[in-house]
Design a protein around this motif. Sequence first.
Motif, short mmCIF file in Angstrom:
data_model
loop_
_atom_site.label_atom_id
_atom_site.label_comp_id
_atom_site.label_asym_id
_atom_site.label_seq_id
_atom_site.Cartn_x
_atom_site.Cartn_y
_atom_site.Cartn_z
N MET A 1 15.18 12.03 47.77
CA MET A 1 15.88 10.77 47.85
C MET A 1 14.88 9.69 48.25
N SER A 2 14.97 8.55 47.58
CA SER A 2 14.10 7.43 47.92
C SER A 2 14.94 6.16 48.03
N ALA A 3 14.41 5.19 48.72
CA ALA A 3 15.11 3.93 48.90
C ALA A 3 14.57 2.89 47.94
N ILE A 4 15.45 2.04 47.45
CA ILE A 4 15.03 0.90 46.64
C ILE A 4 15.66 -0.35 47.26
N ARG A 5 15.02 -1.47 47.04
CA ARG A 5 15.53 -2.75 47.56
C ARG A 5 16.18 -3.50 46.41
N LEU A 6 17.44 -3.88 46.61
CA LEU A 6 18.18 -4.63 45.61
C LEU A 6 18.60 -5.97 46.19
N THR A 7 19.08 -6.86 45.34
CA THR A 7 19.47 -8.20 45.76
C THR A 7 20.99 -8.33 45.69
N SER A 8 21.57 -8.91 46.75
CA SER A 8 23.02 -9.13 46.73
C SER A 8 23.31 -10.62 46.88
N ALA A 9 24.40 -11.03 46.28
CA ALA A 9 24.93 -12.39 46.44
C ALA A 9 26.29 -12.24 47.11
N ILE A 10 26.53 -13.02 48.15
CA ILE A 10 27.76 -12.89 48.92
C ILE A 10 28.47 -14.24 48.95
N ILE A 11 29.75 -14.22 48.65
CA ILE A 11 30.57 -15.42 48.72
C ILE A 11 31.80 -15.13 49.58
N ARG A 12 32.40 -16.17 50.08
CA ARG A 12 33.64 -16.05 50.85
C ARG A 12 34.79 -16.37 49.92
N GLN A 13 35.77 -15.47 49.85
CA GLN A 13 36.98 -15.71 49.07
C GLN A 13 38.17 -15.51 49.98
N GLY A 14 38.70 -16.61 50.46
CA GLY A 14 39.81 -16.53 51.41
C GLY A 14 39.34 -15.86 52.69
N GLU A 15 40.01 -14.79 53.07
CA GLU A 15 39.64 -14.07 54.28
C GLU A 15 38.59 -12.98 54.05
N TRP A 16 38.15 -12.82 52.81
CA TRP A 16 37.23 -11.74 52.46
C TRP A 16 35.84 -12.27 52.13
N PHE A 17 34.83 -11.44 52.39
CA PHE A 17 33.48 -11.66 51.89
C PHE A 17 33.30 -10.72 50.71
N VAL A 18 32.81 -11.24 49.60
CA VAL A 18 32.59 -10.45 48.40
C VAL A 18 31.09 -10.37 48.15
N ALA A 19 30.57 -9.15 48.11
CA ALA A 19 29.14 -8.92 47.91
C ALA A 19 28.92 -8.28 46.54
N ARG A 20 28.00 -8.86 45.78
CA ARG A 20 27.71 -8.38 44.42
C ARG A 20 26.23 -8.10 44.29
N CYS A 21 25.90 -6.97 43.72
CA CYS A 21 24.51 -6.64 43.45
C CYS A 21 24.08 -7.36 42.17
N LEU A 22 22.92 -8.00 42.19
CA LEU A 22 22.46 -8.76 41.02
C LEU A 22 21.72 -7.92 40.00
N GLU A 23 21.21 -6.77 40.39
CA GLU A 23 20.48 -5.92 39.45
C GLU A 23 21.39 -5.03 38.61
N VAL A 24 22.51 -4.62 39.19
CA VAL A 24 23.49 -3.80 38.47
C VAL A 24 24.88 -4.38 38.77
#
Length: 69
Positions: free
Chosen positions: A1-24
């Motif tokens: 097992m190896s680790a990779i670094r990915l990029t996430s974009a996070i926005i606030r939608q109402g009471e929730w935080f939504v995190a999305r990976c930009l590579e996949v």
Amino acid sequence: MSAIRLTSAIIRQGEWFVARCLEVEVTSQGKTLEDALNNLQEALELYFEDHDAPTGTTPIIAPVEVNVQ
């Protein structure tokens, strides 16, 4: 097992935080920023059980201006 670094974009939608990976196309959410990132990490680990890790796909982050009516 190896680790990779990915990029996430996070926005606030109402009471929730939504995190999305930009590579996949993997997205998750949580009531706090930390929860959203932890849930995204778990979702990505599950995703990579069936998919290959991206190679050399560093996203370019750039603002886009659009006109809205």
